[in-house]
Write an enzyme that holds these catalytic residues in place. Structure first.
Site, PDB file in Angstrom:
ATOM      1  CG  ASN A 150      -2.345   0.607   0.699  1.00 32.96           C
ATOM      2  OD1 ASN A 150      -2.373   1.663   0.086  1.00 32.96           O
ATOM      3  ND2 ASN A 150      -3.423  -0.078   0.981  1.00 32.96           N
ATOM      4  NE  ARG A 151      -1.933   4.887  -3.892  1.00 31.72           N
ATOM      5  CZ  ARG A 151      -2.743   3.895  -4.284  1.00 31.72           C
ATOM      6  NH1 ARG A 151      -3.370   3.155  -3.383  1.00 31.72           N
ATOM      7  NH2 ARG A 151      -2.921   3.629  -5.563  1.00 31.72           N
ATOM      8  CG  HIS A 176       1.700  -2.260  -3.830  1.00 33.66           C
ATOM      9  ND1 HIS A 176       0.997  -2.316  -2.642  1.00 33.66           N
ATOM     10  CD2 HIS A 176       0.746  -2.274  -4.822  1.00 33.66           C
ATOM     11  CE1 HIS A 176      -0.305  -2.376  -2.902  1.00 33.66           C
ATOM     12  NE2 HIS A 176      -0.485  -2.328  -4.201  1.00 33.66           N
ATOM     13  CG  HIS A 250      -1.809  -6.805  -5.023  1.00 37.86           C
ATOM     14  ND1 HIS A 250      -2.641  -6.687  -6.120  1.00 37.86           N
ATOM     15  CD2 HIS A 250      -1.735  -5.579  -4.481  1.00 37.86           C
ATOM     16  CE1 HIS A 250      -3.022  -5.425  -6.228  1.00 37.86           C
ATOM     17  NE2 HIS A 250      -2.491  -4.736  -5.247  1.00 37.86           N
ATOM     18  CE1 TYR A 252      -4.053  -7.367  -9.110  1.00 37.27           C
ATOM     19  CE2 TYR A 252      -6.025  -6.189  -9.813  1.00 37.27           C
ATOM     20  CZ  TYR A 252      -4.680  -6.204  -9.492  1.00 37.27           C
ATOM     21  OH  TYR A 252      -3.960  -5.037  -9.568  1.00 37.27           O
ATOM     22  CG  ASP A 322      -7.797   1.572  -4.579  1.00 39.91           C
ATOM     23  OD1 ASP A 322      -7.330   0.779  -3.738  1.00 39.91           O
ATOM     24  OD2 ASP A 322      -7.131   2.020  -5.538  1.00 39.91           O
ATOM     25  CD  GLN A 360      -6.537  -0.336  -0.033  1.00 43.28           C
ATOM     26  OE1 GLN A 360      -6.293   0.014   1.130  1.00 43.28           O
ATOM     27  NE2 GLN A 360      -6.797   0.534  -0.988  1.00 43.28           N
ATOM     28  CD  GLU A 387      -4.326  -4.950  -1.953  1.00 44.30           C
ATOM     29  OE1 GLU A 387      -3.342  -4.371  -1.467  1.00 44.30           O
ATOM     30  OE2 GLU A 387      -5.019  -4.459  -2.861  1.00 44.30           O
TER      31      GLU A 387
HETATM   32  C1  BGC Z   1      -4.098  -0.378  -4.681  1.00 36.96           C
HETATM   33  C2  BGC Z   1      -4.581   0.221  -5.968  1.00 36.96           C
HETATM   34  C3  BGC Z   1      -3.587  -0.070  -7.041  1.00 36.96           C
HETATM   35  C4  BGC Z   1      -3.404  -1.563  -7.134  1.00 36.96           C
HETATM   36  C5  BGC Z   1      -2.415  -1.966  -8.169  1.00 36.96           C
HETATM   37  C6  BGC Z   1      -3.925  -1.832  -4.873  1.00 36.96           C
HETATM   38  O1  BGC Z   1      -3.419  -2.419  -3.719  1.00 36.96           O
HETATM   39  O2  BGC Z   1      -4.981  -0.116  -3.627  1.00 36.96           O
HETATM   40  O3  BGC Z   1      -4.757   1.609  -5.830  1.00 36.96           O
HETATM   41  O4  BGC Z   1      -3.985   0.435  -8.260  1.00 36.96           O
HETATM   42  O5  BGC Z   1      -2.986  -2.044  -5.900  1.00 36.96           O
HETATM   43  O6  BGC Z   1      -1.278  -1.252  -8.083  1.00 36.96           O
END
Ligand code: BGC
Length: 423
Positions: A150-151, A176, A250, A252, A322, A360, A387
């Site tokens: 995350n950020r 990430h 991560h 999907y 998100d 997340q 996540e």
């Molecule tokens: C984030 C998204 C991002 C994605 C792929 C996710 O964990 O929350 O904002 O676009 O990862 O990078």
């Protein structure tokens, strides 16, 4: 349908309601035939039956276990190279035929095959058949992300009075783990047979200073595919100097098994009363906001597409969902139910339990249908991420649970993905 039938009081009863209680047909068949065989063979006399039963009681569990291991070896094969370095892919299979393929590049889940309600096995995660596709650049498909999932705002944080600058790889922020996070390295792997199922333990050693983070971090992720139809993901890490750590998977998910279909008809429950609203660059603004009367209330099962386009400031900032939800916990780090995702068409249902404080939920808003890697196209919102992790930007937000790991301490976290089927 039982999945969303209402009538019970309180959010937790709805959560439990969404958890499939139906026996799984493929399990019934397997168990039924074994028992039947034993019983038919030994009806000669009552005494003989008693002896046989006694012997069976002692020998059966071991025999069953031995045959389970014999039938479910962990298979390893080559998945290509990054420069001179080989990448391997491991296939784990459980007693009911559920199969997880995990590669050493990014310690990533490449595919995950589970049955639908008719017993048909299909892959339920976005991924590729070739390593080249991943190397061409994909948004963290199935990967283990770190050192900080995350950020982190402005790619900067201060720790013990010293400030650190990380690469900004997502607008003004670090995402990430930076430009080359743990998802873009080859991990070493060791396969392990356990009583519960086949496991793969992957290790990555991140040098001090890598991507701007202090301390040499030795990180492990273990995937264990249990015979009770769950994939258990455990993380451990130790460091030589204080550092933020946040490790997460991560994947999907697309439970329909048709990776061209959107996830908008899926039904999601999240066990959280609060979420962390964000600013325009998806950094939490520091508030823990109640989900009550918002499009973020997933305490009762909700069809994802029903509110995703609501005129809601937070949905607009996130381009959909998100965001981080603050998981309801009886005590910090307890392994508790985080979310249940169900695809009503296929009957597949995924229950997620975790020791982590946050979840997340990212609804695949940046999947754009452009060909990636091997030419495969993953369209808008055809996969979603759930996540389990610490809150975004925790190193800059003292009110959030701490993500700082110090020498002598062990980072550990566990998430269980249980694969179920609803009628
Ligand atoms: C984030 C998204 C991002 C994605 C792929 C996710 O964990 O929350 O904002 O676009 O990862 O990078």
């Amino acid at each position: 349908m039982p999945l969303i039938a209402g009538g019970l009081e309180g959010p937790s009863s709805y959560l439990l309601r969404q958890i499939a209680t139906a026996a799984q047909p493929w399990q019934d068949i397997a168990l039924g035939s074994s028992n039947g065989r034993i019983m038919r063979k030994h009806t000669v006399s009552l005494a003989l039956s008693a002896v046989v039963c006694l012997v069976a009681a002692v020998v059966w569990p071991r025999a069953a276990l031995a045959s389970e291991s014999a039938h479910r070896p962990i298979e390893k094969s080559s998945f290509g190279r990054v420069g001179n370095d080989a990448v391997e892919i491991y296939t784990l299979t459980n007693a009911h035929g559920i199969e997880a393929r995990i590669m050493t590049y990014g310690a990533a889940i490449v595919s995950l095959k589970t049955p639908d309600r008719a017993g048909r096995f299909q892959n339920i995660v976005l991924g590729f058949d070739t390593l080249d596709a991943y190397l061409a650049g994909v948004p963290y498909f199935g990967a283990s992300v770190g050192r900080y999932a995350n950020r982190i705002a402005d790619g900067r944080f201060t720790l013990d009075g010293k400030s650190y600058q990380l690469p900004k790889n997502d607008g003004p922020n670090s995402l990430h783990g930076g430009a080359r996070g743990f998802d873009k390295h080859i991990w070493t792997a060791e396969s392990i047979q356990t009583r519960q199922g086949a496991a793969l333990r992957l290790t990555y050693v991140s040098a001090a200073g890598e991507e701007g983070y202090p301390g040499r971090l030795t990180a492990h992720v273990t995937y264990r595919l249990d015979h009770d139809d769950s994939l258990v993901i455990e993380y451990q890490a130790v460091t030589t100097a204080p550092t933020p750590v946040n490790l997460a998977n991560h994947a999907y998910f697309n439970l329909s098994g048709d990776l061209q279909r959107t996830i908008l008809d899926d039904v999601l429950t999240i066990n959280a009363d609060l979420f962390t609203p964000v600013n325009a660059t998806l950094i939490p603004i520091g508030e823990l906001r109640s989900v009550t009367n918002t499009s973020f209330d997933f305490r009762k099962p909700q069809v994802i597409g029903r509110r995703i386009n609501d005129k809601d400031e937070q949905l607009q900032l996130g381009h959909g969902y998100d965001h981080n939800w603050v998981l309801n916990k009886t005590r910090p780090e307890a392994l508790t139910l985080a979310a249940v995702l169900t695809d009503p068409d296929s009957g597949r249902s995924l229950e997620i339990r975790t020791t982590q404080p946050g979840l997340q939920f990212y609804s695949g808003n940046f999947l754009d249908g452009k060909p990636s890697g091997g030419g495969t196209v993953f369209k808008y919102r055809t996969g979603l991420c759930l996540e389990t992790q610490h809150f975004p930007d925790s190193p800059n937000q003292p009110a959030f649970p701490s993500t700082i790991l110090r020498p002598g301490k062990m980072y550990s976290a566990k998430t269980e993905l249980a694969f179920r089927v609803v009628k």
